[in-house]
Write a protein that holds these residues in place. Structure first.
Motif, mmCIF file in Angstrom:
data_model
loop_
_atom_site.group_PDB
_atom_site.id
_atom_site.type_symbol
_atom_site.label_atom_id
_atom_site.label_comp_id
_atom_site.label_asym_id
_atom_site.label_seq_id
_atom_site.Cartn_x
_atom_site.Cartn_y
_atom_site.Cartn_z
ATOM 1 N N SER B 442 0.779 -1.091 -0.097
ATOM 2 C CA SER B 442 -0.035 -0.054 0.070
ATOM 3 C C SER B 442 0.892 1.106 -0.077
ATOM 4 O O SER B 442 1.628 1.566 0.737
ATOM 5 N N ILE B 443 0.777 2.014 -0.976
ATOM 6 C CA ILE B 443 1.648 3.215 -1.138
ATOM 7 C C ILE B 443 1.141 4.373 -0.630
ATOM 8 O O ILE B 443 -0.135 4.841 -1.320
ATOM 9 N N HIS B 444 1.602 4.912 0.309
ATOM 10 C CA HIS B 444 1.180 6.415 0.416
ATOM 11 C C HIS B 444 1.776 7.357 0.256
ATOM 12 O O HIS B 444 2.964 7.619 0.297
ATOM 13 N N TYR B 445 1.288 8.594 -0.640
ATOM 14 C CA TYR B 445 1.752 9.696 -1.199
ATOM 15 C C TYR B 445 0.804 10.993 -0.666
ATOM 16 O O TYR B 445 -0.229 10.819 -0.590
ATOM 17 N N GLU B 446 1.396 12.065 -0.339
ATOM 18 C CA GLU B 446 0.714 13.284 -0.133
ATOM 19 C C GLU B 446 0.619 14.046 -1.495
ATOM 20 O O GLU B 446 1.753 14.293 -2.024
ATOM 21 N N ILE B 447 -0.348 14.179 -2.252
ATOM 22 C CA ILE B 447 -0.540 14.887 -3.505
ATOM 23 C C ILE B 447 -1.683 15.920 -3.465
ATOM 24 O O ILE B 447 -2.677 15.877 -2.510
ATOM 25 N N PRO B 448 -1.581 17.008 -4.251
ATOM 26 C CA PRO B 448 -2.471 18.122 -4.164
ATOM 27 C C PRO B 448 -3.461 17.422 -4.828
ATOM 28 O O PRO B 448 -3.691 16.479 -5.811
ATOM 29 N N LEU B 449 -4.959 17.849 -4.061
ATOM 30 C CA LEU B 449 -6.000 17.034 -4.972
ATOM 31 C C LEU B 449 -6.400 17.667 -6.354
ATOM 32 O O LEU B 449 -6.756 16.969 -6.995
ATOM 33 N N SER B 450 -5.657 18.927 -6.582
ATOM 34 C CA SER B 450 -6.116 19.406 -8.017
ATOM 35 C C SER B 450 -5.211 18.513 -8.818
ATOM 36 O O SER B 450 -5.905 18.506 -10.112
ATOM 37 N N GLU B 451 -4.341 17.856 -8.386
ATOM 38 C CA GLU B 451 -3.536 16.884 -9.479
ATOM 39 C C GLU B 451 -4.409 15.597 -9.619
ATOM 40 O O GLU B 451 -4.242 14.883 -10.774
ATOM 41 N N ILE B 452 -5.071 15.159 -8.802
ATOM 42 C CA ILE B 452 -5.838 14.009 -8.749
ATOM 43 C C ILE B 452 -6.993 14.308 -9.714
ATOM 44 O O ILE B 452 -7.476 13.418 -10.316
ATOM 45 N N VAL B 453 -7.526 15.413 -9.606
ATOM 46 C CA VAL B 453 -8.858 15.761 -10.522
ATOM 47 C C VAL B 453 -8.290 15.798 -11.941
ATOM 48 O O VAL B 453 -9.179 15.478 -12.985
ATOM 49 N N TYR B 454 -6.958 15.777 -12.332
ATOM 50 C CA TYR B 454 -6.843 15.712 -13.746
ATOM 51 C C TYR B 454 -6.678 14.390 -14.158
ATOM 52 O O TYR B 454 -7.862 13.479 -13.839
ATOM 53 N N ASP B 455 -5.783 13.713 -14.547
ATOM 54 C CA ASP B 455 -5.945 12.246 -15.146
ATOM 55 C C ASP B 455 -5.330 11.175 -14.393
ATOM 56 O O ASP B 455 -4.658 10.114 -14.985
#
Lengths: 362, 600
Positions: B442-455
């Motif tokens: 299980s890989i955990h990263y902290e990522i801006p939500l705005s990047e998830i809404v892209y592709d």
């Protein structure tokens, strides 16, 4: 009164890679049955009108054997024709010979339309046509020698990998032959053709347009005038038969896959040879509405460089063209021009005519 | 009904692990549904749910089962499986004493298995682990058993093996529900506390709330009160679904059912709220209530501007059934009148768009999704914006913060490399990797939500051949070096195409967007430049060429009917374009800013 008649001969000895017309491989077992069925169809539909034009198209009508052609002409004898009949037969280079030409002559054929398509071996190969430049020139020389004057050839441009220089060579060879009519088409890659299945791409749009301009310029400089999007003629050599179509006039269509326009109905015959031989000729009949007739008149009429004669249009359809909102807009935008009683597409926009037609459709 | 013979339970699972089919089998086994009525996945009401194989709205069904000379009432409360709806899941779990945790025998534990399990554990539920699809050819029951034991701490003898498709193990499962899940504990003589775990709109009855009576009882004619906002209504109707609606006079502690009170506005009935009786109110709300908050926003515009009123009506109708949908009128210079809409997440957004297009027949232009940015201005004030258009002038901004999420990506270890690369490209900050066993992580990263809404989703799928499963938690706001990037067509800013982007990624992003637009926008009447700019600085440019050829090269008599069809198709195509200034733009161009890849 119906003045034009089209007869389709679907047989071919070779299938061209771009062709989506109705065609079948030549097989002498079928030709006689086909002609029998054709005769019945004509007897069934023909009302005794005096015809101004007869057009035998294909397929490759000239691939029929001499006896078969004789039978075809016997059938055609049932038509009443006017004194200045235009009688065209289509053919290709390989299947024309002196004997056939003599037969045509004796049967009042006075216009030949020959599918040359290209003079360039590389392009002919892609189109799956196999005649050499010499054969083409010899055949056309023979046709002229036999006394035919009204001769058209078809050329195709915008062939994948074709250059402007190659196009100019084709046009120069045409000019050398000194023929009065040329149909020159930008290659359309239609579905259900070998080119389409081979996923051949259209050439670049800019190059296509440049080729179109080149053709226009060269032909105009040599005394030909463009009278339809893809058709050029010396004076008085326009195809009367094809003008019937573009004038949205009614005509008989006989034979496999042929279309006709009779009594406000556009019909299309079956493309299935077995059905046709059984006498099930017509596949689809559409009774046109007034709107459709008007739209067809515009779609077809605006193909002519001269355009639509306003007076005729108004008489035929009861519509005042100059009061139509869209037409007025298009005239204001200088896409349509109204001049001397005609409405036509500004020559600058001929190659974009669909953009105009789309706006004219309801 | 004796309270000790009631069992309230949910089914939780990762998507496609067979939850809905299993629910159907349980319904069959309790003879709730005749065979003729057994449409596949009975609990999923909406067509869209059935089509996508996911459950969006909750359902609660009352079932009867005779076991060891006792009659039992089972309430099966269905939950949506997707992370966007985790608050709804959590509230429906709060209405239960137990949950069936379904794991696919071939796929094993996945991201949403865990996410849902944690929610169930937070609600102190008794969990029955179930391995489903055991008759699949690639089922690996032993491996999945080991996962359940080693990772989640279940005992081997707790695990029930089923195949919902073939009906294997269903009786054991129902008996385990009765044996293991405790009866509800509430006191029917206390003042009423009923938890609202879902609501929907019924054209005849108004808002229908699905409730679990925790303490006390509720009767038709009672004056009920919503404890979060104090609104009161008369109880007009009570009922249960078995699975068809049946009326009841009273619901008592432990029971699950529906309540109607001629309520017009669904936003008055909040999931997670507590219903009590006005005259004898309970002293406190049931725990866990929080208002739902939109995470993702986008502008929705009708392709045909005259359909604006219809779009409003569609949104209002959808809102009736979906309190979490937010919308407010918005005007775009490029697109005219539309709505800024807020969604719980991406799936929620997609579903709403699809429903508007499909059920209401309105062609939409959706602008690129945005999140809420927190902007500190030079005067010290802090504003929140949900659209790039609302971004203040650069000179007035001290700091921009954006929402971050923590990922939970489940995958076999061979894909660690590609996933780390993907997360890094998405501005991710490495957090940790947990090993579930030798091969699964299980890989955990902290990522801006705005990047998830892209592709991100599509990328994740393609990087891992579809094997990865993904879930996320919102972890808060962090400062980022963000800028607004505008797209200009023919020199004019197209506001609907503006995006907020990290400065270090702007150049590359601008280049790709401009290139994609060049490919998507057909040739125009004249040449049109496309530019990407930040402030006044153009960072990328491409040109749309002028159309040169649109002509029917060949058209003889018989062809006219065919050519007409071609022209009609062209006309139809033009209708699906949006005219902006003098440029015709296809619908999909507006989403092209989403893609980080160059289109083919």
């Amino acid at each position: 009164m119906i003045k034009a008649c089209y007869i389709h001969i679907p047989f071919c000895e070779r299938i061209c890679s771009y062709c989506d017309f109705c065609k079948v491989y030549y097989d002498n077992k079928w030709v006689n049955d086909y002609l029998t069925s054709l005769e019945l169809e004509i007897k069934d539909k023909y009302q005794g009108d005096v015809l101004d034009t007869i057009y035998i198209g294909g397929g490759t009508p000239t691939c029929l054997k001499i006896e078969e052609l004789k039978r075809l002409f016997d059938i055609i004898k049932m038509f009443k024709v006017s004194d200045n009949l235009e009688f065209t037969i289509e053919g290709n280079i390989e299947s024309i010979d002196e004997e056939k030409l003599k037969l045509f002559k004796n049967n009042y054929v006075n216009r030949l339309s020959i599918g040359v398509e290209s003079f360039h071996p590389k392009h002919l190969e892609l189109l799956n046509r196999r005649h050499s430049t010499k054969e083409t020139i010899d055949a056309l020389t023979l046709i002229k020698k036999m006394g035919f004057k009204n001769i058209n050839i078809d050329l195709i441009y915008a062939i994948p990998n074709q250059t402007i220089d190659e196009l100019k060579e084709d046009l120069n060879l045409f000019l050398k032959l000194d023929l009065p009519h040329l149909s020159v088409y930008s290659l359309i890659i239609e579905e259900h053709t070998k080119l389409y299945l081979d996923k051949v791409d259209n050439i670049d749009e800019d190059l296509d347009y440049e080729m179109y301009q080149t053709i226009n310029q060269i032909l105009t400089n040599h005394g030909y005038h463009q009278y339809e999007i893809s058709n050029y003629a010396k004076d008085n050599y326009e195809s009367k038969h094809n003008l019937t179509y573009w004038n949205n006039e009614e005509y008989y269509g006989f034979g496999l896959g042929a279309s006709g326009y009779l009594g406000g109905v556009r019909y299309t015959n079956t493309r299935s040879i077995s059905n046709y031989l059984k006498g099930n000729y017509v596949n689809e009949k559409i009774q046109l509405t007034k709107d459709e007739m008007v739209e067809n008149a515009l779609i077809l009429g605006l193909r002519k460089i001269k355009g639509i004669k306003i007076e005729n249009f108004e008489q035929k359809y009861g519509i005042k063209m100059m009061e139509d909102k869209v037409i007025k807009e298009l005239i204001k935008e200088e896409k349509l021009i109204s001049n001397n009683g005609y409405i036509y597409i500004n020559s600058k926009y001929i190659y974009l005519s669909n953009e105009i037609l789309v706006r004219l459709m309801k | 009904m004796k309270q000790e013979n009631i069992r309230n339970f949910s089914i939780i699972a990762h998507i496609d692990h067979g939850k809905s089919t299993l629910a159907d089998r349980i319904l069959d086994a309790t003879s709730a549904v005749t065979e003729r009525e057994q449409k596949k996945q009975l609990l999923d009401n909406m067509d869209l749910e059935r089509e996508r194989g996911i459950t969006i709205k909750l359902n609660a069904v009352q079932l009867k089962y005779h076991y060891q000379n006792e009659d039992y009432t089972l309430h099966l409360i269905d939950t949506p499986g997707h992370v966007d709806f985790s608050y709804e899941v959590s509230r429906s779990l709060a209405a239960c004493e137990g949950a069936l945790l379904i794991v696919d025998a071939a796929q094993g534990i996945q991201a949403q298995t865990l996410a849902n399990l944690y929610l169930a554990m937070e609600n102190d539920l008794t969990i029955i682990p179930v391995i489903n699809k055991i008759d699949l050819p690639n089922a690996d029951i032993e491996r999945v058993k080991k996962e359940l034991k080693d990772t989640l701490g279940f005992n081997e003898d707790e695990i029930i093996l089923t195949s919902a498709k073939s009906g294997i193990g269903i009786t054991e499962l129902i008996e385990a529900i009765i044996e293991k899940i405790p009866a509800p504990k509430g006191n029917k003589d206390d003042n009423l506390q009923a938890l609202i775990f879902d609501s929907y709109y019924d054209a005849y009855r108004g808002v229908v709330a699905l409730i679990r009576v925790v303490n006390g009882k509720i009767k038709v004619g009672d004056q009920m009160k919503m404890m979060s906002n104090g609104l009161t209504y008369e109880v007009v109707e009570l009922g249960v679904h078995n699975p068809y609606p049946a009326k009841k006079d009273m619901l008592v502690a432990g029971e699950v059912g529906t309540v109607c009170g001629s309520i017009k506005n669904i936003s008055d009935i909040k999931v997670g709220d507590t219903i009590t009786i006005e005259d004898s109110p309970a002293s406190n709300l049931l725990p866990g209530y929080k208002p739902m908050k939109s995470m993702v926003f986008c502008g929705l515009y009708p392709l045909d501007s005259s359909k604006y009123p219809e779009l409003r009506e569609a949104l209002e109708k959808l809102k009736l059934n979906d309190a979490s949908l937010e919308f407010a009128p918005e005007t775009s210079k490029a697109l005219g009148f539309g709505f800024r809409c807020g969604f719980l997440g991406l799936l929620h957004m997609e579903i709403i768009q699809e429903r508007i297009e499909r059920e209401f027949n309105i062609d939409l232009i959706a602008t690129s999704p945005s999140v809420i940015y927190e902007i500190t201005l030079t005067d010290g004030s802090v504003i929140n914006i949900d659209s790039p258009v609302k971004m203040p002038d650069k000179v007035k901004i001290v700091d921009i913060k954006e929402p971050y999420i923590r990922t939970n990506i489940f995958v076999t270890s061979e894909y660690i490399g590609p996933i780390m690369e993907l997360c890094q490209n998405k501005r991710g900050i490495y957090h940790s990797i947990e090993y579930l066993d030798n091969t699964r992580v299980s890989i955990h990263y902290e990522i801006p939500l705005s990047e998830i809404v892209y592709d991100f989703f599509e990328k994740l799928k393609s990087y891992t051949k579809g094997y990865a499963s993904f879930d996320y938690d919102f972890i808060g706001y962090k400062s980022s070096n963000l800028v607004k990037m505008d797209i200009l067509l023919n020199g004019e800013i197209i506001d609907a195409l503006s995006i907020i982007v990290h400065k270090d990624f702007a150049y590359n992003r601008g280049r790709i967007i401009v290139e994609n637009l060049r490919k998507l926008i057909p040739r125009q009447q004249f040449e049109v430049p496309i530019q990407a700019s930040i402030g006044n600085k153009v960072i990328a440019r491409a040109d749309i060429k002028a159309v040169r050829k649109n002509v029917l090269a060949k058209c003889y008599g018989g062809d006219v009917s065919r050519k007409r069809k071609l022209l009609e198709k062209q006309k139809e195509g033009k209708k699906r374009m949006k005219m902006i200034g003098s440029v015709e733009i296809p619908q999909e161009a507006f989403l092209s800013v989403l893609s980080m890849d160059e289109e083919d």
